[in-house]
Design a protein around this motif. Structure first.
Motif, PDB file in Angstrom:
ATOM      1  N   ALA A 102       0.730  -0.938   0.084  1.00 44.97           N
ATOM      2  CA  ALA A 102      -0.116   0.106  -0.082  1.00 44.97           C
ATOM      3  C   ALA A 102       0.869   1.145   0.033  1.00 44.97           C
ATOM      4  N   LYS A 103       1.970   1.292   0.688  1.00 42.33           N
ATOM      5  CA  LYS A 103       2.717   2.507   0.826  1.00 42.33           C
ATOM      6  C   LYS A 103       3.397   2.816  -0.576  1.00 42.33           C
ATOM      7  N   ALA A 104       3.882   1.511  -1.214  1.00 43.93           N
ATOM      8  CA  ALA A 104       4.486   1.647  -2.404  1.00 43.93           C
ATOM      9  C   ALA A 104       3.424   2.165  -3.354  1.00 43.93           C
ATOM     10  N   LEU A 105       2.223   1.495  -3.417  1.00 43.57           N
ATOM     11  CA  LEU A 105       1.267   2.310  -4.494  1.00 43.57           C
ATOM     12  C   LEU A 105       0.919   3.484  -4.432  1.00 43.57           C
ATOM     13  N   ILE A 106       0.774   4.005  -2.973  1.00 43.21           N
ATOM     14  CA  ILE A 106       0.251   5.261  -2.715  1.00 43.21           C
ATOM     15  C   ILE A 106       1.471   6.281  -3.294  1.00 43.21           C
ATOM     16  N   HIS A 107       2.742   5.867  -3.147  1.00 43.47           N
ATOM     17  CA  HIS A 107       3.859   6.667  -3.217  1.00 43.47           C
ATOM     18  C   HIS A 107       3.990   6.781  -4.827  1.00 43.47           C
ATOM     19  N   VAL A 108       3.819   5.668  -5.697  1.00 41.40           N
ATOM     20  CA  VAL A 108       3.712   5.680  -7.038  1.00 41.40           C
ATOM     21  C   VAL A 108       2.394   6.534  -7.703  1.00 41.40           C
ATOM     22  N   ARG A 109       1.309   6.464  -7.006  1.00 46.77           N
ATOM     23  CA  ARG A 109       0.032   7.334  -7.543  1.00 46.77           C
ATOM     24  C   ARG A 109       0.481   8.703  -7.247  1.00 46.77           C
ATOM     25  N   ASP A 110       0.946   9.084  -6.032  1.00 50.87           N
ATOM     26  CA  ASP A 110       1.329  10.568  -5.823  1.00 50.87           C
ATOM     27  C   ASP A 110       2.334  11.079  -6.845  1.00 50.87           C
ATOM     28  N   HIS A 111       3.297  10.562  -7.045  1.00 52.52           N
ATOM     29  CA  HIS A 111       4.435  10.834  -7.819  1.00 52.52           C
ATOM     30  C   HIS A 111       3.923  11.094  -9.169  1.00 52.52           C
ATOM     31  N   LEU A 112       3.044  10.172  -9.642  1.00 54.34           N
ATOM     32  CA  LEU A 112       2.559  10.203 -11.070  1.00 54.34           C
ATOM     33  C   LEU A 112       1.656  11.218 -11.188  1.00 54.34           C
ATOM     34  N   ARG A 113       0.882  11.608  -9.916  1.00 59.16           N
ATOM     35  CA  ARG A 113      -0.020  12.823 -10.316  1.00 59.16           C
ATOM     36  C   ARG A 113       0.816  14.101 -10.209  1.00 59.16           C
ATOM     37  N   GLU A 114       1.932  13.865  -9.464  1.00 59.36           N
ATOM     38  CA  GLU A 114       2.848  15.198  -9.639  1.00 59.36           C
ATOM     39  C   GLU A 114       3.327  15.364 -11.056  1.00 59.36           C
ATOM     40  N   ILE A 115       3.897  14.390 -11.487  1.00 59.26           N
ATOM     41  CA  ILE A 115       4.221  14.480 -13.018  1.00 59.26           C
ATOM     42  C   ILE A 115       3.133  15.010 -14.064  1.00 59.26           C
ATOM     43  N   ASP A 116       1.737  14.416 -13.821  1.00 52.28           N
ATOM     44  CA  ASP A 116       0.886  15.017 -14.640  1.00 52.28           C
ATOM     45  C   ASP A 116       0.382  16.418 -14.412  1.00 52.28           C
ATOM     46  N   GLN A 117       0.769  16.798 -13.068  1.00 48.16           N
ATOM     47  CA  GLN A 117       0.426  18.214 -12.940  1.00 48.16           C
ATOM     48  C   GLN A 117       1.511  19.194 -13.345  1.00 48.16           C
ATOM     49  N   GLU A 118       2.546  18.766 -13.447  1.00 47.72           N
ATOM     50  CA  GLU A 118       3.897  19.488 -13.922  1.00 47.72           C
ATOM     51  C   GLU A 118       3.897  19.499 -15.665  1.00 47.72           C
ATOM     52  N   GLN A 119       3.306  18.636 -16.318  1.00 44.72           N
ATOM     53  CA  GLN A 119       3.205  18.756 -17.650  1.00 44.72           C
ATOM     54  C   GLN A 119       2.030  19.590 -18.203  1.00 44.72           C
ATOM     55  N   PRO A 120       2.392  20.365 -19.415  1.00 45.15           N
ATOM     56  CA  PRO A 120       1.469  21.602 -19.667  1.00 45.15           C
ATOM     57  C   PRO A 120       0.177  20.777 -20.414  1.00 45.15           C
TER      58      PRO A 120
END
Length: 168
Positions: free
Chosen positions: A150-168
């Motif tokens: 759960a910790k790993a999946l939450i970390h990956v999900r949050d990180h992917l959201r950050e990446i999506d938000q950074e892209q124009p």
């Protein structure tokens, strides 16, 4: 300190070599790590049973070594699997570079979580290993493996959201 090495050094070498099986060449490095950890202790006189303390340290060093050994091949296997599944047909070079960069970002992101959580994610999602089997391999309960996952999946999900938000 030297007396501890003289008294228990040979036995400790055998202990480490026996538990390393195929990687007995790592025994001297691990033995050095055990004694370095013992040296870091400020109050040697407070140790009631130096032999027991030494073997406790050795057990921890062996466990960390096993995690590192299990962790490294999993990362390589994950990268190999990613390239195996990439299409062989004509690929836009820009897309290929973007995909490669995304894998690198995710890999760096996974370095931020604990090695056990990372290994649990790889064993579960990439190798399809059941949680009970992962628990046995890591020497923890199934519930703890679920927490790692759960910790790993939450970390990956949050990180992917950050990446999506950074892209124009």
């Amino acid at each position: 300190m030297a007396s501890v090495e003289r008294q228990h050094g040979r036995q400790l070498r055998r202990y480490l070599a026996a538990r390393l099986r195929n990687a007995a060449a790592d025994a001297p490095d691990l033995m050095q790590e055990v004694f370095l950890r013992l040296l870091r202790l400020e109050d040697h006189e407070s140790i009631r049973n130096p032999q027991a303390y030494l073997y406790t340290i050795a057990s921890h060093v062996l466990q960390q070594h096993a995690l590192k050994q299990a962790h490294a091949p999993q990362l390589a296997a994950t990268a190999e699997m990613a390239f195996e599944f990439s299409p062989v047909a004509e690929v836009d070079p820009a897309t290929e570079v973007a995909t490669e960069q995304a894998f690198e970002v995710i890999d760096r992101s996974l370095q931020a979580i604990s090695p056990r959580a990372h290994l649990t994610l790889v064993l579960s999602r990439c190798h399809g290993m059941p949680l009970q089997e992962i628990a046995g391999r890591l020497g923890v309960s199934r519930a703890q493996v679920k927490k790692y996952l759960a910790k790993a999946l939450i970390h990956v999900r949050d990180h992917l959201r950050e990446i999506d938000q950074e892209q124009p």
